[in-house]
Design a protein around this motif. Structure first.
Motif, PDB file in Angstrom:
ATOM      1  N   ARG A 295    -114.890  -9.247  18.832  1.00  0.00           N
ATOM      2  CA  ARG A 295    -113.741 -10.043  19.625  1.00  0.00           C
ATOM      3  C   ARG A 295    -114.339 -11.516  19.514  1.00  0.00           C
TER       4      ARG A 295
ATOM      5  N   THR B 146    -114.547 -14.335  21.893  1.00  0.00           N
ATOM      6  CA  THR B 146    -114.032 -14.501  23.170  1.00  0.00           C
ATOM      7  C   THR B 146    -113.605 -16.019  23.602  1.00  0.00           C
ATOM      8  N   ASP B 147    -113.791 -17.036  22.600  1.00  0.00           N
ATOM      9  CA  ASP B 147    -113.480 -18.246  22.954  1.00  0.00           C
ATOM     10  C   ASP B 147    -112.167 -18.677  22.404  1.00  0.00           C
TER      11      ASP B 147
ATOM     12  N   LEU C 140    -105.652 -13.325  21.865  1.00  0.00           N
ATOM     13  CA  LEU C 140    -106.421 -12.296  21.600  1.00  0.00           C
ATOM     14  C   LEU C 140    -106.755 -12.351  19.942  1.00  0.00           C
TER      15      LEU C 140
ATOM     16  N   LEU D  89    -109.411 -10.493  17.233  1.00  0.00           N
ATOM     17  CA  LEU D  89    -110.246  -9.612  17.018  1.00  0.00           C
ATOM     18  C   LEU D  89    -110.887  -9.721  15.573  1.00  0.00           C
TER      19      LEU D  89
END
Length: 279
Positions: A36, A38-39, A43, A45
């Motif tokens: 993923r 994260t920044d 969402l 992926l």
């Protein structure tokens, strides 16, 4: 192309696969999540799509993972990303990675081919001391850093980046950050993250203002002619899958206007012209 027509996996790498094969693997392959980002604000992926032994890394953005925005309709960002790729493809602008809509582990969403950045990949947008702007680079914003020093956001004056800037004008990109510009091992320049495009209001926010007021290059003008033809026929029908009628009409008018006045626009005065953060 059938599954049996796929190349021998032992003989192919991501970089050597032809576009038809890439499209088939992304569309029909088994999608497995591998990580993923994260920044990312929505969402986002990392995944691998596998078909008959051929594997492709990709980015998967499920619609259910989109955060609501005040100015864009809910659940539409993945559709806008696919529409942006189709506009680039139809115009024959090689500036957006292959992007499709498909089902996945978290439902329907956008799947885009992952672009691996070479270790020696050059920065095309940078933050430099205001008095040390590299020769051949264009300043677009001056600021003061946390230490009180004068700095400038600059970008390279390159033809492929110029084409990407023209593409952004066409799709009304509200979020062209420096981090959304990738270079390929073959020397190409690609843009990613096109969820905030095709608004009916003027939303252009970009770090690529260095050519403001200048004539669009021939590559952009020629693409506009293709898009104008398509928006009078098959391309307009395709856009029905991704955009509203009003958004399609606005896109068509923007293309017509750019054909009549083939210039990069000037930055707006009544709103922010640069996304935050810019890099």
């Amino acid at each position: 192309m059938s599954a049996g027509d796929l190349p021998d996996p032992a003989e192919m790498t991501d970089q050597l696969l032809d576009e038809d094969t890439v499209r088939q693997v992304l569309t029909e392959g088994t999608l497995e999540i591998s990580g993923r980002l994260t920044d990312a604000s929505n969402l986002t992926l990392l995944a691998v799509s596998s078909l008959d032994g051929v594997e492709l890394e990709c980015v998967y953005k499920p619609i259910r993972g989109e955060r609501p925005l005040w100015d864009f309709p809910d659940g539409t960002l993945a559709h806008r990303e696919v529409a942006a790729r189709r506009i680039a493809e139809y115009a024959q602008w090689d500036c957006v990675p292959l992007t499709i809509m498909r089902g996945g582990p978290y439902g329907n969403g956008m799947v885009q081919r992952w672009i691996e950045q070479p270790d020696d990949s050059p920065d095309l947008v940078d933050l430099v001391p205001a008095k040390k702007i590299p020769r051949g680079w264009l300043p677009i914003m001056r600021a003061v850093d946390t230490g009180g020093a004068d700095v400038a956001v600059v970008h390279a004056d390159e033809d492929k980046l110029k084409l990407l800037a023209g593409f952004d004008v066409v799709v009304n990109n509200a979020d062209r950050k420096g981090s959304h510009i990738l270079t390929t091992a073959a020397g190409g320049v690609l843009g990613v993250d096109h969820g905030l495009c095709f608004h009916t209001d003027d939303k252009l926010r970009t770090v690529l203002w260095g050519w403001a007021g200048e004539s669009l290059p021939d590559s952009v003008v020629e693409g506009l002619a293709r898009l104008a033809t398509g928006m009078a026929g098959d391309l307009r029908l395709e856009m029905d899958e991704y955009l509203t009628v009003t958004e399609i009409d606005t896109l068509a008018r923007r293309i017509d206007y750019l054909q009549m006045s083939p210039l990069y626009p000037m930055p707006p005065r009544g709103r922010s012209a640069i996304p935050w953060p810019p890099l």
